[in-house]
Design a protein around this motif. Structure first.
Motif, PDB file in Angstrom:
ATOM      1  N   ILE A 145       0.835  -1.205   0.000  1.00 40.71           N
ATOM      2  CA  ILE A 145       0.000   0.000   0.000  1.00 40.71           C
ATOM      3  C   ILE A 145       0.863   1.246   0.000  1.00 40.71           C
ATOM      4  CG2 ILE A 145      -1.553   1.371   1.448  1.00 40.71           C
ATOM      5  CD1 ILE A 145      -2.981  -1.191   2.200  1.00 40.71           C
ATOM      6  N   GLY A 146       1.947   1.217   0.780  1.00 39.14           N
ATOM      7  CA  GLY A 146       2.850   2.370   0.807  1.00 39.14           C
ATOM      8  C   GLY A 146       3.442   2.657  -0.564  1.00 39.14           C
ATOM      9  N   LYS A 147       3.841   1.588  -1.259  1.00 42.35           N
ATOM     10  CA  LYS A 147       4.407   1.771  -2.602  1.00 42.35           C
ATOM     11  C   LYS A 147       3.353   2.303  -3.572  1.00 42.35           C
ATOM     12  CE  LYS A 147       7.912  -1.877  -2.164  1.00 42.35           C
ATOM     13  NZ  LYS A 147       8.375  -3.201  -2.679  1.00 42.35           N
ATOM     14  N   LEU A 148       2.137   1.768  -3.459  1.00 43.90           N
ATOM     15  CA  LEU A 148       1.073   2.218  -4.358  1.00 43.90           C
ATOM     16  C   LEU A 148       0.659   3.655  -4.068  1.00 43.90           C
ATOM     17  CD1 LEU A 148      -1.134  -0.998  -4.590  1.00 43.90           C
ATOM     18  CD2 LEU A 148       0.075   0.136  -6.466  1.00 43.90           C
ATOM     19  N   GLU A 149       0.688   4.043  -2.789  1.00 46.28           N
ATOM     20  CA  GLU A 149       0.384   5.438  -2.447  1.00 46.28           C
ATOM     21  C   GLU A 149       1.399   6.378  -3.082  1.00 46.28           C
ATOM     22  OE1 GLU A 149      -1.851   5.005   1.907  1.00 46.28           O
ATOM     23  OE2 GLU A 149       0.326   5.306   1.794  1.00 46.28           O
ATOM     24  N   ASP A 150       2.680   5.968  -3.050  1.00 46.91           N
ATOM     25  CA  ASP A 150       3.711   6.772  -3.713  1.00 46.91           C
ATOM     26  C   ASP A 150       3.479   6.827  -5.219  1.00 46.91           C
ATOM     27  OD1 ASP A 150       4.896   7.179  -1.274  1.00 46.91           O
ATOM     28  OD2 ASP A 150       6.407   5.590  -1.525  1.00 46.91           O
ATOM     29  N   LYS A 151       3.078   5.680  -5.792  1.00 49.05           N
ATOM     30  CA  LYS A 151       2.840   5.624  -7.238  1.00 49.05           C
ATOM     31  C   LYS A 151       1.671   6.511  -7.646  1.00 49.05           C
ATOM     32  CE  LYS A 151       2.352   2.230 -10.980  1.00 49.05           C
ATOM     33  NZ  LYS A 151       2.194   0.781 -11.296  1.00 49.05           N
ATOM     34  N   VAL A 152       0.596   6.489  -6.843  1.00 47.33           N
ATOM     35  CA  VAL A 152      -0.571   7.331  -7.130  1.00 47.33           C
ATOM     36  C   VAL A 152      -0.208   8.810  -7.014  1.00 47.33           C
ATOM     37  CG1 VAL A 152      -2.844   8.039  -6.291  1.00 47.33           C
ATOM     38  CG2 VAL A 152      -2.292   5.612  -6.509  1.00 47.33           C
ATOM     39  N   GLU A 153       0.534   9.154  -5.961  1.00 45.13           N
ATOM     40  CA  GLU A 153       0.942  10.558  -5.797  1.00 45.13           C
ATOM     41  C   GLU A 153       1.822  11.007  -6.953  1.00 45.13           C
ATOM     42  OE1 GLU A 153       3.114  13.509  -2.511  1.00 45.13           O
ATOM     43  OE2 GLU A 153       3.000  11.333  -2.181  1.00 45.13           O
ATOM     44  N   CYS A 154       2.727  10.123  -7.368  1.00 46.50           N
ATOM     45  CA  CYS A 154       3.602  10.427  -8.499  1.00 46.50           C
ATOM     46  C   CYS A 154       2.776  10.650  -9.767  1.00 46.50           C
ATOM     47  CB  CYS A 154       4.572   9.268  -8.705  1.00 46.50           C
ATOM     48  SG  CYS A 154       5.709   9.478 -10.073  1.00 46.50           S
ATOM     49  N   ALA A 155       1.799   9.747 -10.009  1.00 40.56           N
ATOM     50  CA  ALA A 155       0.940   9.862 -11.190  1.00 40.56           C
ATOM     51  C   ALA A 155       0.120  11.139 -11.144  1.00 40.56           C
ATOM     52  CB  ALA A 155       0.022   8.645 -11.293  1.00 40.56           C
ATOM     53  N   ASN A 156      -0.420  11.457  -9.976  1.00 35.24           N
ATOM     54  CA  ASN A 156      -1.229  12.669  -9.834  1.00 35.24           C
ATOM     55  C   ASN A 156      -0.418  13.926 -10.126  1.00 35.24           C
ATOM     56  OD1 ASN A 156      -3.391  11.087  -9.155  1.00 35.24           O
ATOM     57  ND2 ASN A 156      -3.300  11.517  -6.963  1.00 35.24           N
ATOM     58  N   ASN A 157       0.783  13.992  -9.557  1.00 30.72           N
ATOM     59  CA  ASN A 157       1.624  15.174  -9.752  1.00 30.72           C
ATOM     60  C   ASN A 157       2.028  15.335 -11.218  1.00 30.72           C
ATOM     61  OD1 ASN A 157       1.510  15.796  -7.030  1.00 30.72           O
ATOM     62  ND2 ASN A 157       3.399  14.717  -6.533  1.00 30.72           N
ATOM     63  N   ALA A 158       2.382  14.200 -11.848  1.00 27.24           N
ATOM     64  CA  ALA A 158       2.778  14.268 -13.255  1.00 27.24           C
ATOM     65  C   ALA A 158       1.631  14.743 -14.129  1.00 27.24           C
ATOM     66  CB  ALA A 158       3.261  12.893 -13.723  1.00 27.24           C
ATOM     67  N   LEU A 159       0.440  14.200 -13.901  1.00 26.61           N
ATOM     68  CA  LEU A 159      -0.713  14.570 -14.724  1.00 26.61           C
ATOM     69  C   LEU A 159      -1.152  16.002 -14.465  1.00 26.61           C
ATOM     70  CD1 LEU A 159      -2.802  13.908 -16.777  1.00 26.61           C
ATOM     71  CD2 LEU A 159      -4.139  12.698 -15.030  1.00 26.61           C
ATOM     72  N   LYS A 160      -1.077  16.450 -13.203  1.00 27.18           N
ATOM     73  CA  LYS A 160      -1.437  17.839 -12.906  1.00 27.18           C
ATOM     74  C   LYS A 160      -0.560  18.808 -13.673  1.00 27.18           C
ATOM     75  CE  LYS A 160      -3.147  17.115  -8.165  1.00 27.18           C
ATOM     76  NZ  LYS A 160      -2.820  17.315  -6.723  1.00 27.18           N
ATOM     77  N   ALA A 161       0.749  18.586 -13.624  1.00 22.14           N
ATOM     78  CA  ALA A 161       1.671  19.488 -14.321  1.00 22.14           C
ATOM     79  C   ALA A 161       1.459  19.430 -15.835  1.00 22.14           C
ATOM     80  CB  ALA A 161       3.120  19.133 -13.971  1.00 22.14           C
ATOM     81  N   ASP A 162       1.268  18.204 -16.362  1.00 19.75           N
ATOM     82  CA  ASP A 162       1.077  18.069 -17.798  1.00 19.75           C
ATOM     83  C   ASP A 162      -0.258  18.643 -18.243  1.00 19.75           C
ATOM     84  OD1 ASP A 162       3.078  17.239 -19.461  1.00 19.75           O
ATOM     85  OD2 ASP A 162       2.076  15.392 -20.044  1.00 19.75           O
TER      86      ASP A 162
END
Length: 453
Positions: A381-398
């Motif tokens: 879950i910790g790894k997936l939370e990091d992955k989701v946050e990473c995906a969210n940040n990337a998509l927000k900026a893009d």
């Protein structure tokens, strides 16, 4: 058979808050979309009329006052209008320049295809040379796009032109089709080069620099069958779950925005092609009138000069119409159609983000239902939370970068069309006014000669 590469030089509704220049230096972190380039000046969100009828998008009830209220300081000169939205010269900040040109036809016993020359000039230290020249065919561009989507599932990858006949084209290997595709491929690579994250992708570098046999070898090193099956299973499982429970509100708003944008941009695409088709029909009909008046003048001596003058005016208006059609096909149709393709890409990006979110939600549910293996699931879950946050940040900026580019491209396209229309009508009006003036002067001369004894 593809030529080998060689080195030339030395070693709509208001959205939640969407285009950029590449830069040199170290590669940005994998989770960050990078810093966007300076946005166009005060770009508002592209909004369309909510009427369902295609033609109602451009309602006659829209007043000029509303149109002019877009910007209180908007200049009235067409030239200054377009200049207001142009980016400042950023060539000094760029360190990667790409050109797609020189299409060549290749005929084999199995297939016929076109290759394009891709010339790259760069000052980046990670490149072994400052200039490269390679030849690439369309399927190589498809491979690059798929690799970028695989490496950056929540970034907005620029669209490629369709593989087969594009709308409005007749023959696959016609000069018009090949040139249209060349321009689209050129834009595709340069949008990647200008992206703060995609520009540092290793597959992109290989695409620009590898010789033909090296690229073919690299393309065979794709994900294995089991890996692809795993991705497919996860995608199916995500779709079966019937949606994401904990999707952030921002991405729900982005999804709603893109659904409306997709509908409206597809309507605009249809209308633009209809306008171009009607313009071509008008042009073909008008081409017949000039010769008719010329032939008519041969049998009417008294009005022969006037008929020849009308034929000359029609010929000039034909040339002006042809010029306006070229403006539509170069400045409007490709821009609108590119954003039709962008709308499909963005919907796919949002689905991939939801898939990552869905994996996290399933693990959270599993943790709640299973006391055993708690530590293992907690770690996942910790790894997936990091992955989701990473995906969210990337998509927000893009998303911000894409929205800014979309606004600028649309403004430029429609302003160019407006300028072309103004020039067209001014040219035709001047042609007919000159003809009428000459006819009026000739009539006065004739009347004066009759009045004399």
């Amino acid at each position: 058979m593809e030529a080998e590469g060689r080195v030339l030089g030395p070693p709509l509704p208001p959205p939640p808050s969407g285009g950029g220049s590449g830069g040199g230096g170290a590669e940005p972190p994998a989770c960050a979309a990078g810093a966007a380039r300076a946005p166009p000046p005060a770009a508002e969100v592209l909004e369309f009329d909510d009427e369902e009828d295609d033609l109602e998008v451009f309602s006659k009830d829209a007043s000029l006052a509303e149109a002019n209220s877009f910007s209180p300081s908007m200049p009235t000169s067409p030239s200054s209008m377009i200049n207001q939205y142009k980016f400042e010269d950023e060539s000094e900040l760029r360190d990667l320049f790409i050109t797609v040109d020189d299409p060549e036809s290749h005929i084999t016993a199995i297939e016929t295809f076109i290759t394009y020359r891709v010339v790259t000039k760069t000052s980046r230290s990670e490149f072994d040379s400052s200039e490269y020249e390679v030849r690439r065919r369309y399927q190589d561009f498809l491979w690059l796009k798929s690799k970028l989507e695989e490496a950056h599932p929540t970034l907005i990858i620029p669209p490629l032109p369709e593989k087969f006949i594009m709308k409005g084209m007749v023959e696959r290997f016609s000069e018009e089709f090949i040139e249209t595709r060349r321009k689209a491929l050129h834009k595709f690579l340069n949008r990647i080069a200008d992206h703060p994250t995609l520009t540092f992708n290793e597959d992109f570098k290989i695409f620009l620099t590898a010789q033909a046999w090296e690229l073919s070898s690299h393309k065979k090193q794709g994900p294995g069958l089991l890996s692809r099956m795993g991705q497919t299973v996860r995608a199916v499982a995500s779709s079966v779950r019937g949606g994401v429970k904990n999707r952030p509100e921002m991405f729900t708003e982005v999804n709603d925005y893109m659904e409306t944008f997709s509908q409206k941009i597809n309507v605009l695409d249809k209308i633009a092609h209809r306008i171009y088709k009607e313009e071509r029909e008008y042009f073909n009909e008008m081409k017949e009138y000039g010769p008719i008046h010329t032939l008519w003048s041969a049998s009417e001596e008294d009005i022969a000069d006037s008929l020849k003058g009308v034929a000359s005016c029609i010929d000039k208006c034909c040339k002006a119409t042809e010029k306006r059609m070229a403006g539509l096909s170069e400045n409007l149709l490709p821009i609108i159609h590119e954003y039709v393709l962008y709308s499909e890409i963005l919907m796919g990006v949002l689905k991939r983000r939801d898939q990552i979110q869905g994996e996290l939600d399933s693990k959270v549910d599993a943790l709640a239902n299973k006391k055993a293996e708690k530590d293992l699931i907690t770690e996942e879950i910790g790894k997936l939370e990091d992955k989701v946050e990473c995906a969210n940040n990337a998509l927000k900026a893009d998303w911000d970068r894409w929205k800014q580019n979309m606004q600028y491209d649309m403004r430029s396209a429609f302003t160019n069309v407006a300028e072309n229309n103004l020039r067209y009508y001014e040219e035709c009006l001047a042609t007919w006014e000159s003809f009428l003036t000459s006819q009026t002067a000739a009539l006065h001369v004739e009347e004066d000669s009759e009045d004399r004894p």
